[in-house]
Design an enzyme around this catalytic site. Sequence first.
Site, PDB file in Angstrom:
ATOM      1  N   CYS A   5       7.390   1.289   1.291  1.00  0.00           N
ATOM      2  CA  CYS A   5       8.137   2.527   1.186  1.00  0.00           C
ATOM      3  C   CYS A   5       7.947   3.140  -0.178  1.00  0.00           C
ATOM      4  O   CYS A   5       7.318   2.563  -1.053  1.00  0.00           O
ATOM      5  CB  CYS A   5       9.624   2.267   1.403  1.00  0.00           C
ATOM      6  N   GLY A  32       5.266   6.344   3.082  1.00  0.00           N
ATOM      7  CA  GLY A  32       6.164   6.254   4.226  1.00  0.00           C
ATOM      8  C   GLY A  32       6.308   7.581   4.929  1.00  0.00           C
ATOM      9  O   GLY A  32       6.600   8.588   4.291  1.00  0.00           O
ATOM     10  N   ASN A 106      12.086  -0.599  -1.611  1.00  0.00           N
ATOM     11  CA  ASN A 106      10.707  -0.845  -1.191  1.00  0.00           C
ATOM     12  C   ASN A 106      10.462  -2.338  -1.298  1.00  0.00           C
ATOM     13  O   ASN A 106      10.591  -2.900  -2.383  1.00  0.00           O
ATOM     14  CB  ASN A 106       9.739  -0.072  -2.098  1.00  0.00           C
ATOM     15  N   GLY A 107      10.107  -2.953  -0.184  1.00  0.00           N
ATOM     16  CA  GLY A 107       9.837  -4.385  -0.203  1.00  0.00           C
ATOM     17  C   GLY A 107      10.533  -5.068   0.948  1.00  0.00           C
ATOM     18  O   GLY A 107      11.001  -4.413   1.878  1.00  0.00           O
ATOM     19  N   TYR A 249      -5.317  -0.374  -1.373  1.00  0.00           N
ATOM     20  CA  TYR A 249      -5.088   0.588  -0.299  1.00  0.00           C
ATOM     21  C   TYR A 249      -3.852   1.482  -0.456  1.00  0.00           C
ATOM     22  O   TYR A 249      -3.930   2.697  -0.271  1.00  0.00           O
ATOM     23  CB  TYR A 249      -5.005  -0.132   1.053  1.00  0.00           C
ATOM     24  N   ASP A 357     -15.548   0.432   3.324  1.00  0.00           N
ATOM     25  CA  ASP A 357     -14.123   0.685   3.552  1.00  0.00           C
ATOM     26  C   ASP A 357     -13.316  -0.246   2.657  1.00  0.00           C
ATOM     27  O   ASP A 357     -13.845  -1.215   2.115  1.00  0.00           O
ATOM     28  CB  ASP A 357     -13.762   0.485   5.030  1.00  0.00           C
TER      29      ASP A 357
END
Length: 481
Positions: A5, A32, A106-107, A249, A357
């Site tokens: 998030c 998010g 977040n987590g 990423y 990628d």
Amino acid sequence: MHEKCGVVGIALEDRDAARPLYYSLYALQHRGQESAGIVTHDGFQQHSHVEMGLVGDAFGPDDLESLNGPNGVGHVRYPTSGSVDACCAQPFSVSFKSGSLALAHNGNLVNADEIRDELADLGHAFTSDGDTEVIAHDLARNLLEADLVRAVKRTMSRIHGSYSLTIMHDDTVLGVRDPEGNRPLCIGELDDGYVLASESAAIDTLDGELVRDVKPGELVVLHDDGSGFDTYQLVEQDHTAHCFFEHVYFARPDSTIDETLVYDARRDLGRQLWEESGVESDVVLPVPDSGRAFASGYAEAAQDDGTDIEFAEGLMKNRYVGRTFIMPTQDERERAVRLKLNPIKSTIEGKTVTIIDDSIVRGTTSTQLVELLKDAGAEEVHVRIGAPAIVSPCYMGIDMATREELIAAGQDVDDVRDEIGADSLSYLSIDAVAETLGNARDDLCLGCVTGEYPYDIEDEATDRDVHRPVIGGDASVEADD
Ligand code: 5GP
Ligand code: MG
């Protein structure tokens, strides 16, 4: 409940925080897309607006107008593959005897159930099965017995796992990063205040300056009047457990995390990929957008070595297709990849091609692309991946499929190469990741690529001596001061 998030917290001198919070959430939208929320405080009371959907859709002008007050917190929530769940949208807010709380998290905690059971036995009522509510109740309870700093310390001694939090207690905004620093969180300075955000790109958006990262185990309390902040190192840990996947990423390439610009990290990882497993081919294509920085580093290193590999944009991305990764069925995911990416034939036809990628998870993207490129006339298709093979699920905030779905779980590289139909396949080594990111292996969370976690997780192995809190027993705040 695995959530990647975005969180933000802002304290300003005398301007409403709603708009800067809104712009920050826009900057963190990639973290998010399921829901967005803002809670502000005007010195007397909270104002809250939390809604499902993208930031741009969740807030109208009237909503922002009604969010009064110079202090506030905000959240964007990552979509999980399960049902869309309005109850878990954040910030989570609650009022209790010693004031109001709003939390953005977040987590993912690994011992939330234990704490929830204990608090439920004490009479706390829970409205969701989310771990953020558990933190809120635990903190609320500790605030009855202690001041803010000691209450946060007490809660940190009880929760185990990954958490970057922005919290508002009445009109005081604070930020907390877990002792392992698993998820990012940073401090920024504005002309008329301070901001806490998951990523520095949010601070840039507000024309602010990145002050520094919040340290693992640190509490940052913003002054209510936007004049500064105080910090408290509440928990010390021998080793961090930074998520390497943030660099690979999740984070924006234009964000600086733990003092590294994510774009530079990705380019360096791409260079390493060439050093480790470069393959001669006519052309190198990034898989947009996440493979781009890796591919440019890879191609640059190849050219430095005197090869005449061409770097080309051979795959066009339809930017209106989102979220292929979380589509519920494999058939839909495959269709979505086809909808999302289309080759530019002239850059491919009759050529040997290397696609780059950032990662392979289920293998959907690479399988589809190899086929697509061969259909478009590629003679050979080589696949190079800027991260190690993902062999285990993530419990720390990332919705990374189950072990059964991971193409590399229980298969070696040659099996995966055959399954995706490539002429060759190589991943980046774990050592190269640690070295390039400038971390010792035991300062990173590598659970998804090693199967050994820096946390105590049921039925999973751990790669260190984990300090796990013991819940229950004597709960007095005095005991741990
Ligand atoms: P695969 O197609 O192998 O299942 O997934 C790999 C692709 O998904 C890569 O292009 C990578 O950029 C992207 N990806 C990796 N992890 C995540 C994630 O947690 N969420 C989303 N939406 N995409 C991801
Ligand atoms: Mg991608």
